[in-house]
Design a protein around this motif. Structure first.
Motif, PDB file in Angstrom:
ATOM      1  N   GLY A  95       0.813  -1.207   0.000  1.00 54.52           N
ATOM      2  CA  GLY A  95       0.000   0.000   0.000  1.00 54.52           C
ATOM      3  C   GLY A  95       0.840   1.247   0.000  1.00 54.52           C
ATOM      4  N   ASP A  96       1.933   1.247   0.753  1.00 56.47           N
ATOM      5  CA  ASP A  96       2.826   2.391   0.787  1.00 56.47           C
ATOM      6  C   ASP A  96       3.434   2.643  -0.595  1.00 56.47           C
ATOM      7  OD1 ASP A  96       4.133   1.490   4.048  1.00 56.47           O
ATOM      8  OD2 ASP A  96       2.344   2.603   3.484  1.00 56.47           O
ATOM      9  N   ILE A  97       3.793   1.588  -1.298  1.00 52.34           N
ATOM     10  CA  ILE A  97       4.384   1.750  -2.625  1.00 52.34           C
ATOM     11  C   ILE A  97       3.387   2.370  -3.584  1.00 52.34           C
ATOM     12  CG2 ILE A  97       5.202   0.461  -4.644  1.00 52.34           C
ATOM     13  CD1 ILE A  97       6.646  -1.391  -2.760  1.00 52.34           C
ATOM     14  N   ARG A  98       2.160   1.928  -3.532  1.00 51.45           N
ATOM     15  CA  ARG A  98       1.140   2.523  -4.420  1.00 51.45           C
ATOM     16  C   ARG A  98       0.969   4.014  -4.132  1.00 51.45           C
ATOM     17  NH1 ARG A  98      -1.933  -1.065  -7.328  1.00 51.45           N
ATOM     18  NH2 ARG A  98      -1.620  -3.273  -6.822  1.00 51.45           N
ATOM     19  N   ALA A  99       1.006   4.386  -2.863  1.00 52.12           N
ATOM     20  CA  ALA A  99       0.889   5.801  -2.510  1.00 52.12           C
ATOM     21  C   ALA A  99       2.110   6.584  -2.997  1.00 52.12           C
ATOM     22  CB  ALA A  99       0.734   5.943  -1.001  1.00 52.12           C
ATOM     23  N   LEU A 100       3.296   5.988  -2.853  1.00 52.97           N
ATOM     24  CA  LEU A 100       4.521   6.644  -3.324  1.00 52.97           C
ATOM     25  C   LEU A 100       4.485   6.856  -4.830  1.00 52.97           C
ATOM     26  CD1 LEU A 100       7.194   4.757  -1.219  1.00 52.97           C
ATOM     27  CD2 LEU A 100       6.848   7.231  -1.233  1.00 52.97           C
ATOM     28  N   LEU A 101       4.050   5.840  -5.555  1.00 57.66           N
ATOM     29  CA  LEU A 101       3.981   5.965  -7.012  1.00 57.66           C
ATOM     30  C   LEU A 101       2.958   7.013  -7.428  1.00 57.66           C
ATOM     31  CD1 LEU A 101       4.243   2.184  -7.901  1.00 57.66           C
ATOM     32  CD2 LEU A 101       5.897   3.957  -8.512  1.00 57.66           C
ATOM     33  N   ALA A 102       1.843   7.071  -6.727  1.00 59.49           N
ATOM     34  CA  ALA A 102       0.831   8.079  -7.044  1.00 59.49           C
ATOM     35  C   ALA A 102       1.383   9.484  -6.850  1.00 59.49           C
ATOM     36  CB  ALA A 102      -0.400   7.864  -6.171  1.00 59.49           C
ATOM     37  N   ARG A 103       2.269   9.631  -5.846  1.00 56.74           N
ATOM     38  CA  ARG A 103       2.838  10.943  -5.570  1.00 56.74           C
ATOM     39  C   ARG A 103       3.978  11.303  -6.528  1.00 56.74           C
ATOM     40  NH1 ARG A 103       3.229  10.312  -0.641  1.00 56.74           N
ATOM     41  NH2 ARG A 103       5.422   9.874  -0.224  1.00 56.74           N
ATOM     42  N   HIS A 104       4.864  10.335  -6.783  1.00 57.03           N
ATOM     43  CA  HIS A 104       6.065  10.634  -7.569  1.00 57.03           C
ATOM     44  C   HIS A 104       5.911  10.369  -9.061  1.00 57.03           C
ATOM     45  CE1 HIS A 104       8.708  11.414  -4.124  1.00 57.03           C
ATOM     46  NE2 HIS A 104       8.074  10.437  -3.507  1.00 57.03           N
ATOM     47  N   LEU A 105       5.054   9.411  -9.425  1.00 57.75           N
ATOM     48  CA  LEU A 105       4.829   9.087 -10.842  1.00 57.75           C
ATOM     49  C   LEU A 105       3.325   9.009 -11.085  1.00 57.75           C
ATOM     50  CD1 LEU A 105       7.509   6.260 -11.355  1.00 57.75           C
ATOM     51  CD2 LEU A 105       7.714   8.670 -12.010  1.00 57.75           C
ATOM     52  N   PRO A 106       2.632  10.145 -10.992  1.00 55.05           N
ATOM     53  CA  PRO A 106       1.158  10.128 -11.069  1.00 55.05           C
ATOM     54  C   PRO A 106       0.615   9.631 -12.399  1.00 55.05           C
ATOM     55  CG  PRO A 106       2.011  12.380 -11.174  1.00 55.05           C
ATOM     56  CD  PRO A 106       3.167  11.509 -10.796  1.00 55.05           C
ATOM     57  N   ASP A 107       1.421   9.666 -13.455  1.00 56.47           N
ATOM     58  CA  ASP A 107       0.941   9.238 -14.767  1.00 56.47           C
ATOM     59  C   ASP A 107       1.095   7.735 -14.994  1.00 56.47           C
ATOM     60  OD1 ASP A 107       0.290  11.850 -15.400  1.00 56.47           O
ATOM     61  OD2 ASP A 107       2.257  12.266 -16.291  1.00 56.47           O
ATOM     62  N   VAL A 108       1.729   7.043 -14.056  1.00 56.37           N
ATOM     63  CA  VAL A 108       1.943   5.598 -14.202  1.00 56.37           C
ATOM     64  C   VAL A 108       0.759   4.838 -13.624  1.00 56.37           C
ATOM     65  CG1 VAL A 108       3.369   3.635 -13.491  1.00 56.37           C
ATOM     66  CG2 VAL A 108       4.451   5.784 -14.204  1.00 56.37           C
ATOM     67  N   GLU A 109       0.163   3.988 -14.425  1.00 62.10           N
ATOM     68  CA  GLU A 109      -0.910   3.118 -13.955  1.00 62.10           C
ATOM     69  C   GLU A 109      -0.286   1.889 -13.295  1.00 62.10           C
ATOM     70  OE1 GLU A 109      -4.536   0.277 -15.643  1.00 62.10           O
ATOM     71  OE2 GLU A 109      -3.361   1.537 -17.017  1.00 62.10           O
ATOM     72  N   VAL A 110      -0.567   1.682 -12.032  1.00 72.29           N
ATOM     73  CA  VAL A 110       0.000   0.538 -11.307  1.00 72.29           C
ATOM     74  C   VAL A 110      -0.880  -0.680 -11.554  1.00 72.29           C
ATOM     75  CG1 VAL A 110       0.685  -0.376  -9.060  1.00 72.29           C
ATOM     76  CG2 VAL A 110       0.968   2.069  -9.563  1.00 72.29           C
ATOM     77  N   ARG A 111      -0.368  -1.601 -12.365  1.00 75.46           N
ATOM     78  CA  ARG A 111      -1.111  -2.831 -12.685  1.00 75.46           C
ATOM     79  C   ARG A 111      -0.741  -3.980 -11.755  1.00 75.46           C
ATOM     80  NH1 ARG A 111       0.955  -0.827 -17.283  1.00 75.46           N
ATOM     81  NH2 ARG A 111       2.502  -2.516 -17.377  1.00 75.46           N
ATOM     82  N   SER A 112       0.500  -3.986 -11.291  1.00 75.25           N
ATOM     83  CA  SER A 112       0.920  -5.080 -10.415  1.00 75.25           C
ATOM     84  C   SER A 112       2.052  -4.629  -9.516  1.00 75.25           C
ATOM     85  CB  SER A 112       1.369  -6.291 -11.238  1.00 75.25           C
ATOM     86  OG  SER A 112       2.536  -5.973 -12.002  1.00 75.25           O
TER      87      SER A 112
END
Length: 281
Positions: free
Chosen positions: A3-20
């Motif tokens: 969950g923390d990684i998904r939040a980090l990616l949303a903050r730092h790479l907002p254009d990346v869709e996290v599929r897995s």
């Protein structure tokens, strides 16, 4: 931590869709995850903003030195101790043995020539001085061996015990910039062609005895690959260096055996037992 990684990616790479998001490994200090099979996100178990920033700066410097691919940082979160980089080509050598390991020697010799040939003074702010003395390493190895002795084949125990009763080697003549954890788990390869494709995990990089880098090549790939690596090494290397390489390789094998039989992944212990004969023979 996913969950923390998904939040980090949303903050730092907002254009990346996290599929897995999948766990791809863990050690004493870090947890590693793979995102979308293309991004590696490594988080420290104990965040240290200063250390994380230093590692990011070190990786930038290493990219100008190394003769193989190294991680290129996509983003870093210093407060949480997280670094993300594009997944490098290849697979970890420890889990994907190559059919012709001697083909690894020439690129490894060139890599160590480049790293050890760098001016250590220019890297001291990024890579700490590591002067862990050989006598202390030998004591540590003896303590680890007490915990794992029963797992060592009976006929091989005299080899280890003779080493532990021995005298540590002399201190090195000079200290050089080293990866300082050049085990097979950090070497990426294309197994089918026995090709080195990258080198990861620079968290232990230091200005230290260059024999440490050679020692893990000896331990993990054997004396023949080690000797051929030395043949492609451009810096001075003599019998006193060989003595320290063998000493460090033996200490590192005992350490890995203890780690793999306690808190670490079992494959560390399996590899240590498989390589015991050539490391202590």
């Amino acid at each position: 931590m996913i969950g923390d990684i998904r939040a980090l990616l949303a903050r730092h790479l907002p254009d990346v869709e996290v599929r897995s998001v999948t766990e791809s490994g863990h050690g004493l200090d870090n947890e590693v995850y793979e995102v979308n099979e293309e991004l590696i996100v490594r988080g420290s178990r104990a965040a240290d903003p200063v250390a994380t920033r230093r590692e990011v700066d070190l990786l930038a410097a290493v990219r100008d030195l190394a003769t193989v691919a190294v991680p290129e940082v996509v983003f870093a979160d210093y407060e949480q101790g997280v670094i993300a980089y594009r997944k490098l080509p290849g697979e970890p050598l420890n889990l994907h043995p190559v059919p012709d390991p001697e083909r690894l020697a020439a690129p490894l010799g060139r890599l160590l020539s480049a790293l050890h040939g760098a001016d250590p003074g220019e890297l001291r702010e990024l890579a700490p001085l590591d002067r862990y003395p050989a006598p202390t390493l030998l004591v540590d190895a003896g303590l680890d061996y007490r915990d794992v002795e029963r797992h060592v084949p009976y006929e091989q125990r005299p080899l280890v015990e003779k080493f532990l009763r021995g005298t540590p080697p002399d201190e090195p003549r000079s200290m050089r910039f080293c990866h300082n954890d050049l085990g097979a788990e950090h070497l990426l390869v294309e197994a089918a062609t026995s090709t080195v494709t990258g080198l990861i995990d620079w968290t232990d990089a230091a200005v230290t005895d260059p024999a440490h880098d050679f020692a893990l090549i000896f331990r993990d790939l054997g004396p023949a690959v080690f000797e051929q690596t030395v043949a492609h090494y451009d810096l001075d290397f003599d019998e006193t260096d060989r003595a320290r390489v063998l000493f460090y390789a033996r200490c590192a094998l005992i350490e890995d055996l203890a780690y793999g039989l306690s808190t670490g992944p079992r494959h560390y212990a399996d590899a240590a037992l498989a390589h015991l004969a050539w490391t202590f023979g």
